[in-house]
Each structure stands twice: as structure tokens, then as C-alpha cells.
Scaffold this motif. Structure first.
Motif, mmCIF file in Angstrom:
data_model
loop_
_atom_site.group_PDB
_atom_site.id
_atom_site.type_symbol
_atom_site.label_atom_id
_atom_site.label_comp_id
_atom_site.label_asym_id
_atom_site.label_seq_id
_atom_site.Cartn_x
_atom_site.Cartn_y
_atom_site.Cartn_z
ATOM 1 N N ALA A 114 0.834 -1.202 0.000
ATOM 2 C CA ALA A 114 0.000 0.000 0.000
ATOM 3 C C ALA A 114 0.871 1.255 0.000
ATOM 4 O O ALA A 114 0.582 2.234 -0.701
ATOM 5 N N GLY A 115 1.967 1.222 0.759
ATOM 6 C CA GLY A 115 2.876 2.361 0.790
ATOM 7 C C GLY A 115 3.539 2.594 -0.555
ATOM 8 O O GLY A 115 3.722 3.741 -0.984
ATOM 9 N N LEU A 116 3.889 1.510 -1.232
ATOM 10 C CA LEU A 116 4.515 1.635 -2.553
ATOM 11 C C LEU A 116 3.551 2.258 -3.560
ATOM 12 O O LEU A 116 3.957 3.096 -4.378
ATOM 13 N N ILE A 117 2.290 1.885 -3.488
ATOM 14 C CA ILE A 117 1.285 2.480 -4.381
ATOM 15 C C ILE A 117 1.170 3.981 -4.118
ATOM 16 O O ILE A 117 1.063 4.787 -5.048
ATOM 17 N N ILE A 118 1.210 4.362 -2.831
ATOM 18 C CA ILE A 118 1.175 5.786 -2.482
ATOM 19 C C ILE A 118 2.353 6.514 -3.113
ATOM 20 O O ILE A 118 2.206 7.602 -3.699
ATOM 21 N N VAL A 119 3.536 5.926 -3.009
ATOM 22 C CA VAL A 119 4.739 6.548 -3.563
ATOM 23 C C VAL A 119 4.627 6.709 -5.073
ATOM 24 O O VAL A 119 4.961 7.758 -5.634
ATOM 25 N N ILE A 120 4.134 5.684 -5.730
ATOM 26 C CA ILE A 120 3.998 5.739 -7.186
ATOM 27 C C ILE A 120 2.996 6.817 -7.597
ATOM 28 O O ILE A 120 3.234 7.584 -8.543
ATOM 29 N N ARG A 121 1.900 6.908 -6.873
ATOM 30 C CA ARG A 121 0.862 7.884 -7.235
ATOM 31 C C ARG A 121 1.282 9.316 -6.905
ATOM 32 O O ARG A 121 0.870 10.251 -7.588
ATOM 33 N N THR A 122 2.073 9.496 -5.854
ATOM 34 C CA THR A 122 2.487 10.846 -5.484
ATOM 35 C C THR A 122 3.812 11.245 -6.127
ATOM 36 O O THR A 122 4.135 12.434 -6.174
ATOM 37 N N GLN A 123 4.578 10.232 -6.568
ATOM 38 C CA GLN A 123 5.922 10.472 -7.121
ATOM 39 C C GLN A 123 6.877 11.076 -6.085
ATOM 40 O O GLN A 123 7.871 11.695 -6.435
ATOM 41 N N GLN A 124 6.554 10.866 -4.827
ATOM 42 C CA GLN A 124 7.430 11.314 -3.737
ATOM 43 C C GLN A 124 8.274 10.106 -3.288
ATOM 44 O O GLN A 124 7.965 9.434 -2.308
ATOM 45 N N TRP A 125 9.357 9.857 -3.994
ATOM 46 C CA TRP A 125 10.103 8.623 -3.803
ATOM 47 C C TRP A 125 10.827 8.569 -2.458
ATOM 48 O O TRP A 125 11.131 7.482 -1.950
ATOM 49 N N TRP A 126 11.071 9.715 -1.860
ATOM 50 C CA TRP A 126 11.719 9.722 -0.559
ATOM 51 C C TRP A 126 10.840 9.100 0.532
ATOM 52 O O TRP A 126 11.343 8.701 1.592
ATOM 53 N N LEU A 127 9.533 9.005 0.236
ATOM 54 C CA LEU A 127 8.643 8.359 1.199
ATOM 55 C C LEU A 127 8.959 6.876 1.396
ATOM 56 O O LEU A 127 8.584 6.281 2.409
ATOM 57 N N LEU A 128 9.661 6.287 0.415
ATOM 58 C CA LEU A 128 10.081 4.890 0.568
ATOM 59 C C LEU A 128 10.959 4.725 1.809
ATOM 60 O O LEU A 128 10.846 3.720 2.529
ATOM 61 N N ALA A 129 11.828 5.699 2.047
ATOM 62 C CA ALA A 129 12.708 5.634 3.211
ATOM 63 C C ALA A 129 11.904 5.716 4.502
ATOM 64 O O ALA A 129 12.177 4.983 5.466
ATOM 65 N N ILE A 130 10.891 6.597 4.527
ATOM 66 C CA ILE A 130 10.039 6.717 5.719
ATOM 67 C C ILE A 130 9.315 5.400 5.981
ATOM 68 O O ILE A 130 9.247 4.930 7.122
ATOM 69 N N GLY A 131 8.786 4.794 4.927
ATOM 70 C CA GLY A 131 8.085 3.530 5.080
ATOM 71 C C GLY A 131 8.998 2.422 5.572
ATOM 72 O O GLY A 131 8.619 1.627 6.450
ATOM 73 N N ALA A 132 10.206 2.374 5.031
ATOM 74 C CA ALA A 132 11.157 1.345 5.454
ATOM 75 C C ALA A 132 11.527 1.513 6.924
ATOM 76 O O ALA A 132 11.583 0.527 7.683
ATOM 77 N N VAL A 133 11.763 2.751 7.333
ATOM 78 C CA VAL A 133 12.094 3.015 8.735
ATOM 79 C C VAL A 133 10.929 2.621 9.645
ATOM 80 O O VAL A 133 11.137 2.053 10.727
ATOM 81 N N ALA A 134 9.708 2.903 9.212
ATOM 82 C CA ALA A 134 8.530 2.561 10.016
ATOM 83 C C ALA A 134 8.422 1.050 10.220
ATOM 84 O O ALA A 134 8.139 0.575 11.327
ATOM 85 N N ILE A 135 8.670 0.279 9.161
ATOM 86 C CA ILE A 135 8.583 -1.179 9.259
ATOM 87 C C ILE A 135 9.691 -1.727 10.145
ATOM 88 O O ILE A 135 9.464 -2.588 11.007
ATOM 89 N N VAL A 136 10.899 -1.223 9.951
ATOM 90 C CA VAL A 136 12.025 -1.665 10.772
ATOM 91 C C VAL A 136 11.776 -1.328 12.245
ATOM 92 O O VAL A 136 11.992 -2.158 13.136
ATOM 93 N N ALA A 137 11.312 -0.116 12.498
ATOM 94 C CA ALA A 137 11.043 0.305 13.877
ATOM 95 C C ALA A 137 9.929 -0.540 14.495
ATOM 96 O O ALA A 137 9.990 -0.880 15.685
ATOM 97 N N ALA A 138 8.931 -0.886 13.689
ATOM 98 C CA ALA A 138 7.830 -1.708 14.196
ATOM 99 C C ALA A 138 8.322 -3.079 14.641
ATOM 100 O O ALA A 138 7.932 -3.589 15.697
ATOM 101 N N TYR A 139 9.200 -3.683 13.858
ATOM 102 C CA TYR A 139 9.703 -5.014 14.217
ATOM 103 C C TYR A 139 10.626 -4.966 15.423
ATOM 104 O O TYR A 139 10.510 -5.778 16.346
ATOM 105 N N PHE A 140 11.549 -4.014 15.440
ATOM 106 C CA PHE A 140 12.559 -3.994 16.497
ATOM 107 C C PHE A 140 12.054 -3.382 17.797
ATOM 108 O O PHE A 140 12.830 -3.221 18.740
#
Length: 300
Positions: A114-140
Motif C-alpha cells: 500500500a505504501g509503494l502504491i502511495i509513492v507511485i501515485r504521489t511520485q514522492q520517492w523519498w517516502l520509501l525511506a520513511i516507510g522502510a524506517v517505520a517497518i524496521v522500527a515496528a519489528y525492532f
């Protein structure tokens, strides 16, 4: 040895901890409302209904993923051997650890897609980093060799990701900017989310001490934790006073105090875990009413 009952569909639903989902719904409602009031047309800058749904999917999926990941990590570490709350899938033996972990990964995957679709539709590719950090933080939070949730940092994670990032991020995804309404409501809902985590940890404070899990409640002690909980839960109503100056219906959100005040009173005086579970549920209700109520007041 008594035979362990295998997990049923109800157990898996319970494992998702539906009572925590208001913490995912509320910030999306607030962020969407802050974007909606900006000048827009049906598909203009302030309103993209499909993106709003995607933001909700990300938030809900991450919340459920965190819940299953915590079940897995605390279970294999042995922390939940001392648990007094609802039974956990892993610790109870009702489900295999790898199965619980796989379910967590599925929900992390849904959030990522879902986050990737958001990035594609907004073309805000830096949001990928925010999403990755959120997932990593959620697990750890409870996963890995040195989970930060075991060192008193859980509330900080909740405030940042289920307050600031979820609310302001939603506004940005929808409108390409972040407004004062978004920032203030992000702080408010982040504080309520911290309160929910705090009362949950107060319930488990003695058991967490035995397990070596140093939550913020363990670090500052029982009495201080109860006071901090009250401050966290009630402070957002001070922030609400700002919104009442500019939005005619914002005062109605003060009705959420009908749940907040009893939650504080119960937590301050609670002697049993059952009482604290009631306070936890009331606090989650506060999050839902505050988020949906203020969102409605801002948007309409």
C-alpha cells in the motif's frame, strides 16, 4: 502436562488486538481532515480518496503487524511467561512461533505494498525511506537482540510513528503540504497513543520486571507511571482548545472526557490487572472519539 488448545479463528482475531486499532484509525482521520479543508476540487490538492484509503491500509496493517510481531518476539524470548493479560499465541503454545511470525510478515507486506502504491501515485520517492524506517522500527520494538521497547523507548516510537508520521504524513500524501492543524492534531493523538501504551505497561509492570523488560513504566515506577498516564491522556484536551477557536464543532470532542476522566481515575486507584484492562479500553475509545470527532469538526 495439560494439552494446549490450538489457536482458533477467534484466537487469531484476538492476537490482532483489535482494541488497539483506534490508534491507527485516529491519526489517518485527523490527517485526512487537515488536508480536506485546503482549497480543492473533487480530485484536487486537498482530497484524494484513494490515497486516504491507502494511508488507512498502511496504518492498520502496521498496527496488526506490530501486534503479531510482539506476540512472536516476546513469546520466543520468554517474556510472556509472566504475562497476566489475555493469552498470547506464541507463549501459550496455541500457535507455532514461525506461523505467528509469518502472519506478522504478511501484514508488514500489505503495509509495504500500500505504501509503494502511495509513492507511485504521489511520485514522492523519498517516502520509501520513511516507510522502510517505520517497518524496521515496528519489528525492532520487541524483536532482535536489543529491542528498544525493552529500554523504555516504546512511547517515543508510538508518538513519532502513530502520532507525527501517521497524521502529518497523511496530510502530506493528500495535499502535498502539512498544516498547523495537522501538526497539532498529530501531537494530540500521539500523546493519547502513548497513554494507551503506558497503561498497558502499568498492567504488566511487575511481570516485566521479572522478565527483564525495562519499559518506561518499569523505569520510572508504578506511582509515577500512573501520573504520567493521566498527563498523556488529558493534555490533548488542552490542545483541543486551539481548535475550538477556529472550528465551530470542535468543542463537541470534549465529550471524549467522559471516557478519559474515568480512565485516569481507574488507573490512579487500580489494584488489579482487570481494572487496568478497563482503563486501557477506555483510553483506546478516547483515541477513536478524539480522532474521528476532531476530524469531523475540522472537515465539516
Amino acid at each position: 502436562m495439560a494439552k494446549v488448545r490450538k489457536a482458533t479463528a477467534r484466537d487469531w482475531i484476538s492476537g490482532a488486538r483489535l482494541q488497539t486499532l483506534p490508534l491507527a484509525i485516529a491519526p489517518i482521520a485527523l490527517g485526512t481532515a487537515a488536508a480536506y479543508v485546503l482549497p480543492h476540487e473533487d480530485a484536487g490538492p486537498g482530497w484524494h480518496w484513494f490515497r486516504a484509503i491507502l494511508c488507512l491500509v498502511v496504518a492498520l496493517s502496521l498496527q496488526i503487524a506490530v501486534n503479531f510481531a510482539n506476540d512472536y518476539s516476546d513469546g520466543i524470548r520468554g517474556t510472556d511467561k509472566h504475562r497476566v493479560g489475555p493469552r498470547r499465541l506464541t507463549a501459550s503454545g496455541a500457535a507455532k512461533p514461525r506461523t505467528v511470525f509469518a502472519v506478522a510478515l504478511v501484514f508488514f507486506g500489505i503495509a509495504a505494498i500500500a505504501g509503494l502504491i502511495i509513492v507511485i501515485r504521489t511520485q514522492q520517492w523519498w517516502l520509501l525511506a520513511i516507510g522502510a524506517v517505520a517497518i524496521v522500527a515496528a519489528y525492532f520494538y520487541t524483536g532482535g537482540k536489543r529491542p528498544y521497547g525493552y529500554f523504555g523507548l516504546g512511547e517515543l516510537f508510538v508518538f513519532v510513528f502513530f502520532g507525527i508520521v501517521a497524521t502529518a504524513g497523511t496530510t502530506f500524501v493528500l495535499a502535498g503540504t502539512v498544516t498547523l492543524e495537522s501538526w497539532l492534531s498529530a501531537v494530540a493523538i500521539g500523546l493519547i497513543a502513548c497513554a494507551v501504551l503506558m497503561v498497558n505497561n502499568i498492567r504488566d509492570i511487575e511481570q516485566d520486571k521479572l522478565a527483564g523488560k525495562r519499559t518506561l513504566a518499569v523505569l520510572i515506577g508504578n506511582r509515577a507511571s500512573r501520573i504520567v498516564f493521566g498527563v498523556l491522556l488529558l493534555a490533548p484536551f488542552g490542545i483541543l482548545s486551539f481548535f475550538t477557536l477556529f472550528y465551530a464543532n470542535a468543542y463537541l470532542v470534549y465529550f471524549a472526557l467522559l471516557a478519559a476522566i474515568p480512565a485516569v481515575g481507574i488507573t490512579i486507584s487500580a489494584k488489579t490487572s482487570a481494572e487496568l484492562i478497563v482503563a486501557l479500553r477506555l483510553s483506546a475509545l478516547v483515541a477513536l472519539v478524539y480522532g474521528l470527532g476532531l476530524g469531523w469538526a475540522i472537515a465539516f
